[in-house]
Design a protein around this motif. Structure first.
Motif, PDB file in Angstrom:
ATOM      1  N   GLY A 155       0.814  -1.212   0.000  1.00 37.24           N
ATOM      2  CA  GLY A 155       0.000   0.000   0.000  1.00 37.24           C
ATOM      3  C   GLY A 155       0.843   1.255   0.000  1.00 37.24           C
ATOM      4  O   GLY A 155       0.551   2.231  -0.718  1.00 37.24           O
TER       5      GLY A 155
ATOM      6  N   SER B 112      -4.685   3.308  -1.341  1.00 31.02           N
ATOM      7  CA  SER B 112      -4.813   1.903  -1.749  1.00 31.02           C
ATOM      8  C   SER B 112      -4.578   0.907  -0.619  1.00 31.02           C
ATOM      9  O   SER B 112      -4.844  -0.279  -0.777  1.00 31.02           O
ATOM     10  CB  SER B 112      -3.844   1.590  -2.899  1.00 31.02           C
ATOM     11  OG  SER B 112      -2.496   1.749  -2.486  1.00 31.02           O
ATOM     12  N   PHE B 113      -4.095   1.371   0.539  1.00 23.96           N
ATOM     13  CA  PHE B 113      -3.898   0.446   1.663  1.00 23.96           C
ATOM     14  C   PHE B 113      -5.196  -0.279   1.999  1.00 23.96           C
ATOM     15  O   PHE B 113      -5.184  -1.422   2.461  1.00 23.96           O
ATOM     16  CB  PHE B 113      -3.374   1.194   2.896  1.00 23.96           C
ATOM     17  CG  PHE B 113      -4.357   2.172   3.483  1.00 23.96           C
ATOM     18  CD1 PHE B 113      -5.268   1.766   4.447  1.00 23.96           C
ATOM     19  CD2 PHE B 113      -4.368   3.494   3.079  1.00 23.96           C
ATOM     20  CE1 PHE B 113      -6.184   2.653   4.987  1.00 23.96           C
ATOM     21  CE2 PHE B 113      -5.271   4.401   3.615  1.00 23.96           C
ATOM     22  CZ  PHE B 113      -6.187   3.975   4.575  1.00 23.96           C
TER      23      PHE B 113
END
Length: 456
Positions: free
Chosen positions: A103, A142-143
């Motif tokens: 991420g 996006s983690f």
């Protein structure tokens, strides 16, 4: 400890009960992707083009998340099959660590290089601005998707795919609800267009991530995740990525294929790029159903590979192939009979219909071949023959498909170029069946068949 059903339940029932929740969750995810594009298409054609150009990078992001998840899933299932509880726990903890690292890497890439990527395809100021905004938001946050997918694979490996359905379903539902609110500006929110779609996406992913953490902690008993017990094991990480890298490359190749296809299609028109993107969103309903089966059989085959149950592995392979062919046959019929209605979901103009109708009909001829290859590639991954999967996928998505499309497009025109899909998939299906024959001979038939010993 409760016996893992992957080593005892009747195979047809096991594959079905493992697959259905995953298929439902993936279909919900596909529904979100289509609804997202439908809303964006109503902003403008430029907005749809901007999001379409970002799609390959999103696919690479998901490829790394899902590919790493394949490694976690297979190794975790194998250790459970071998009754190595401590090792299984460490696989899960390392999977969470890798999700966080991935991420952070993608957040940095998105922050630094979004503009340069969109500029590969267009200098249109409006499309460029929308594409950069959408791509940066999705990658910086996006983690959420990385951690979410890690917990989903832990649930699958422990025989709890029903929780996947809940996690993905809630995340997708949040996306679908927030999309029109943020895109068009309802309930006092400003109309944010493409930026609003990206914000809705990451909020849905983060909520799904939090739900996955909660469910795994309180409901999944076969694996215990204790962060305090984490001690980096490079050998374990290497083992995860020995399985994961072929899976990542397999899924990433599709992203690169999309980039190259966009480069071929944009020489005809930006509308052709949008049509290809729409096709991908539509075919997800068919392909994700088969992907649900592939996600289910990887832990089943891996567990029984660890437990050395030859007959259960073979029965899983044969039954999964039958299911995949049936699903793909239905998908082919729908695309053959209703291409115009499918395209109208995206406000298709007459020009879009002229490109889209032959595209959907011709490409769908390849579905049955593709379904068989997808199942067999997952079998190869689960049995430590990831190299076979990688070769088949390289041929399917790049080595044969892209050059063949380019030649057909420039020699015979856009409509004829779509024939490259059924030609490619047919060749790769034959190769996959050949590899299955080799894997049976080299690996499966050499296992000690404990079931036969017990019966004999």
């Amino acid at each position: 400890m409760k016996e893992n059903k992957m080593g005892s339940m009747e195979i047809k029932k096991l594959v079905t009960t493992m697959s259905i929740p995953i298929i439902i969750s993936m279909l919900v995810q596909a529904l979100y992707n289509i609804v997202d594009s439908i809303f964006i298409a109503r902003v403008s054609e430029s907005a749809l083009t901007a999001v379409s150009l970002c799609y390959p990078i999103q696919m690479i992001l998901v490829a790394v998340a899902c590919g790493t998840g394949v490694g976690i899933n297979a190794l975790l299932s194998r250790n459970l099959g071998l009754k190595k509880q401590k090792e299984a726990n460490q696989v899960a903890v390392h999977g969470l660590f890798l999700a966080i690292v991935n991420g952070l890497v993608f957040a940095l890439i998105g922050f630094l290089f979004s503009k340069q990527f969109i500029q590969l395809f267009t200098n249109d100021a409006e499309i460029l601005a929308m594409g950069i905004s959408y791509m940066q938001i999705c990658m910086i946050f996006s983690f959420g998707i990385f951690v979410q997918i890690t917990y989903e694979r832990i649930m699958q490996a422990t025989g709890n795919p029903g929780y996947n359905m809940v996690v993905q379903g809630v995340g997708a539902l949040v996306n679908i609800i927030l999309d029109p609110i943020f895109i068009f500006g309802y309930f006092g929110f400003p109309a944010m267009g493409v930026t609003g779609a990206a914000i809705a996406t990451v909020i849905g992913q983060i909520i799904a991530m939090l739900l996955g953490i909660f469910i795994t902690k309180h409901k999944v008993k076969l694996v215990q995740i204790h962060v305090r017990e984490f001690k980096m094991d490079l050998t374990l990480i290497n083992s995860i990525y020995k399985i994961a890298i072929p899976a990542i490359l397999m899924q990433s190749i599709m992203s690169f294929m999309t980039v190259f296809m966009n480069m071929i299609l944009v020489s005809f028109s930006t509308l052709a790029v949008s049509v290809f993107s729409i096709y991908f969103k539509l075919q997800q309903f068919v392909f994700m159903a088969v992907s649900g089966i592939t996600n289910a059989i990887i832990p089943i085959i891996s567990f029984n590979y660890g437990a050395r149950h030859k007959n259960r592995i073979l029965e899983t392979i044969h039954f999964s192939l039958i299911l995949a062919v049936g699903i793909m046959f239905v998908g082919t019929i729908v695309f053959q009979l209703f291409p115009e209605q499918l395209l109208y979901l995206f406000n298709a103009s007459e020009d879009m219909l002229m490109i889209g109708i032959p595209a959907l009909r011709i490409i769908s001829i390849s579905f049955i071949f593709a379904g068989m290859s997808l199942i067999l590639c997952s079998v190869f991954q689960a049995l430590d023959h990831g190299k076979n999967s990688l070769i088949v996928t390289l041929l399917r998505q790049m080595i044969i498909l892209v050059p063949l499309t380019y030649v057909l497009a420039h020699q015979f025109g856009l409509n004829i170029s779509w024939i490259s899909f059924p030609i490619t998939e047919g060749i790769c299906c034959i190769l996959s069946l050949y590899y299955l024959h080799k894997v049976k001979k080299e690996t499966i038939n050499n296992l000690d068949n404990e079931e036969a010993l017990l019966n004999g």
